[in-house]
Design a protein around this motif. Sequence first.
Motif, PDB file in Angstrom:
ATOM      1  N   VAL A  55      10.622   6.655  -1.640  1.00  0.00           N
ATOM      2  CA  VAL A  55       9.100   7.076  -1.205  1.00  0.00           C
ATOM      3  C   VAL A  55       8.785   8.484  -1.399  1.00  0.00           C
ATOM      4  O   VAL A  55       7.660   9.031  -1.841  1.00  0.00           O
ATOM      5  CB  VAL A  55       9.233   6.753   0.534  1.00  0.00           C
ATOM      6  CG1 VAL A  55       8.086   7.252   0.990  1.00  0.00           C
ATOM      7  CG2 VAL A  55       9.331   5.444   0.745  1.00  0.00           C
ATOM      8  N   VAL A  64       1.443   0.290  -4.957  1.00  0.00           N
ATOM      9  CA  VAL A  64       2.768   0.416  -5.433  1.00  0.00           C
ATOM     10  C   VAL A  64       3.458  -0.968  -5.475  1.00  0.00           C
ATOM     11  O   VAL A  64       3.464  -1.800  -4.645  1.00  0.00           O
ATOM     12  CB  VAL A  64       3.591   1.358  -4.798  1.00  0.00           C
ATOM     13  CG1 VAL A  64       3.844   0.871  -3.343  1.00  0.00           C
ATOM     14  CG2 VAL A  64       5.007   1.619  -5.428  1.00  0.00           C
ATOM     15  N   LYS A  77       0.982  -1.370   0.006  1.00  0.00           N
ATOM     16  CA  LYS A  77      -0.121   0.025   0.105  1.00  0.00           C
ATOM     17  C   LYS A  77       0.874   1.329   0.093  1.00  0.00           C
ATOM     18  O   LYS A  77       2.046   1.226   0.356  1.00  0.00           O
ATOM     19  CB  LYS A  77      -0.973  -0.069   1.210  1.00  0.00           C
ATOM     20  CG  LYS A  77      -2.149  -1.045   1.056  1.00  0.00           C
ATOM     21  CD  LYS A  77      -3.204  -0.766   2.177  1.00  0.00           C
ATOM     22  CE  LYS A  77      -4.412  -1.663   1.743  1.00  0.00           C
ATOM     23  NZ  LYS A  77      -5.268  -1.487   2.804  1.00  0.00           N
ATOM     24  N   VAL A  78       0.342   2.142  -0.623  1.00  0.00           N
ATOM     25  CA  VAL A  78       0.902   3.424  -0.383  1.00  0.00           C
ATOM     26  C   VAL A  78      -0.320   4.704  -0.228  1.00  0.00           C
ATOM     27  O   VAL A  78      -1.294   4.529  -0.769  1.00  0.00           O
ATOM     28  CB  VAL A  78       1.621   4.090  -1.919  1.00  0.00           C
ATOM     29  CG1 VAL A  78       0.805   3.956  -2.947  1.00  0.00           C
ATOM     30  CG2 VAL A  78       2.083   5.485  -1.759  1.00  0.00           C
ATOM     31  N   CYS A 130       3.958  10.926   2.742  1.00  0.00           N
ATOM     32  CA  CYS A 130       3.871   9.661   2.038  1.00  0.00           C
ATOM     33  C   CYS A 130       4.057   8.505   2.738  1.00  0.00           C
ATOM     34  O   CYS A 130       5.340   8.563   3.558  1.00  0.00           O
ATOM     35  CB  CYS A 130       4.725   9.858   0.629  1.00  0.00           C
ATOM     36  SG  CYS A 130       4.334   8.652  -0.571  1.00  0.00           S
ATOM     37  N   VAL A 184       4.482   4.244   2.429  1.00  0.00           N
ATOM     38  CA  VAL A 184       4.322   2.942   1.924  1.00  0.00           C
ATOM     39  C   VAL A 184       4.460   1.796   3.003  1.00  0.00           C
ATOM     40  O   VAL A 184       5.112   2.017   4.228  1.00  0.00           O
ATOM     41  CB  VAL A 184       5.210   2.537   1.049  1.00  0.00           C
ATOM     42  CG1 VAL A 184       5.263   3.661  -0.058  1.00  0.00           C
ATOM     43  CG2 VAL A 184       6.683   2.784   1.606  1.00  0.00           C
ATOM     44  N   LEU A 190       7.223   9.039  -4.991  1.00  0.00           N
ATOM     45  CA  LEU A 190       5.932   8.454  -5.153  1.00  0.00           C
ATOM     46  C   LEU A 190       4.786   9.468  -5.444  1.00  0.00           C
ATOM     47  O   LEU A 190       4.211   9.318  -6.103  1.00  0.00           O
ATOM     48  CB  LEU A 190       5.647   7.449  -4.149  1.00  0.00           C
ATOM     49  CG  LEU A 190       6.449   6.154  -4.554  1.00  0.00           C
ATOM     50  CD1 LEU A 190       5.818   4.959  -3.304  1.00  0.00           C
ATOM     51  CD2 LEU A 190       6.049   5.401  -5.923  1.00  0.00           C
TER      52      LEU A 190
END
Length: 565
Positions: free
Chosen positions: A537, A439, A421-422, A461, A463, A540
């Motif tokens: 990261v 992602v 997940k992101v 952000c 992840v 993204l």
Amino acid sequence: MTTRLETLIDQGTGREPADIVLKGGKFFDLVTGELVASDIAICGDRIVGTCGDYAGKIEIDISGKIVVPGFIDTHLHIESSLVTPHEFDRCVLPYGVTTAICDPHEIANVLGTEGIQFFLDSSLETIMDIRVQLSSCVPATHLETAGADLPIEKLLPFRDHPKVIGLAEFMNFPGVIYKDPICLAKLEAFYGDHIDGHAPLLRGNDLNGYLSAGIRTEHECTTAEEALEKIRKGMHILVREGSVSKDLHALMPLLTERLSPYLALCTDDRNPLDIAEQGHLDYMIRTAIAHGVEPLAVYRAASISAAKAFGLRDRGLVAPGWRADLVVVDSLENCKAEMVFSAGRKVTDELFATRRPVAPVGLDSVKARPVQAMHFGVPFTEGETPVIGVMPGKIITEHRRYRLPANGNQTGVDLDRDIIKVAVIERHGKNGNHANGFVQGFGLKKGAIASTVGHDSHNICVVGVSEDDMAMAANRLGEIHGGFVVVEDGKVTGEIALPIAGLMSLEPYEVVRDTLHHLRQAAYALGTTLQEPFLQVAFLPLPVIPHLKISDKGMVDVDRFALIG
């Protein structure tokens, strides 16, 4: 009273002893490609003598060494070094980088004019010559919430500052091609000045239209074919090798004596750990020569070609009358800086101590609402789900689609296919927006990584594999006022605080370097296979622009996506 000009002439002719003379070595003549045995005489901030013997008030023996012009990093975001301009100066100048042309785009997207002023104030105090280009795309896109808005009216007051070169990378190339009024206002205001480009994969007539707006430099080329077309169309290509974007090997075939006048070097985004382990522009020079590039070509790109591209007419050669930015190296091939002069001053710890401090800004810029694990859920739907595909060593990504497993009524991660997940969480305190997605390419098997460095709007952000860990990581960023956080099984296993706009540390670069080493190990413990997971990261959240099939109606081919960064 003798004037400065008279003193320069007197020391250059040898009628008076020079302030400093480097004796016993050779210098690399970037005009002829020869190594010339000669003294080098310096008066104040200028070279006043070569190709002869000189007496000096201070004489330094450099027998067996080679003198080359100081290196010029033609495009970078100092914020990506995670330290202040003062610490960047202290970190990078000893590697021979005497000029850095920066775009304070990152801090500007958080703080606006306050961030640009911080950089301009800092540039007046650093030992290296930091030149500033005014950030052209704040906000970078209407698709995300930034912390500031810089229309042309807010940029113009900075235009005549002595450290300002022109307009920074114009990332919104669709806005140029389709004549967006906001874009045109900025381009009109700086037409005739230097305007830096940013047009990944742009080719053909659309490239012609972009260049017709007066844009002259480009650092986003990822293939020799793309770069060669842009050179043919009058662009000066900035070969990039940063912590994430690594284009040097792809563009090496163009680093020749013939093309070197149209090439320069840049890092764009490089952190102190990579600098400590590899170097800076010196690393690019070493690497290029080791792979067969002519020394003359790459040293030209690192200095005189770079200076000419940005209108810096006083530097880039070891010659009388030129700025005394000099690097004494052990050999052209090793490019190890053993002594550096910036504007005629020998770089020492004592020299750095003469700088006046500049007060930090943006210490309370992380205003995100607390989140919980449930905020990271993605409702399950039949069919394929869009997935961002990470491409190691690049900031361009792929648009992929997969059928993902259900986890109750939610869409689950797929570790077998490296899909996690992101999430992007608005952190400027404007609207509290929160978006989730997926992602592929990080290699994580557990835990989460979170960052307030989120190009270009710099929201949070995250992840991760675990939604609980993602929530903990995001919330911890608020507690430390920004930075990077690694969480594993409900525990913070690594973090670095970046309280200046959520982008830069208050600590010396050595502390940042050592902390990044620990952070990297914490990320590797989660299973990531990326060399630089934190900047990956950070890139993204970049807005996506479709891959270069733009029709006259603005329609696009969505089979592949390129990120703006």
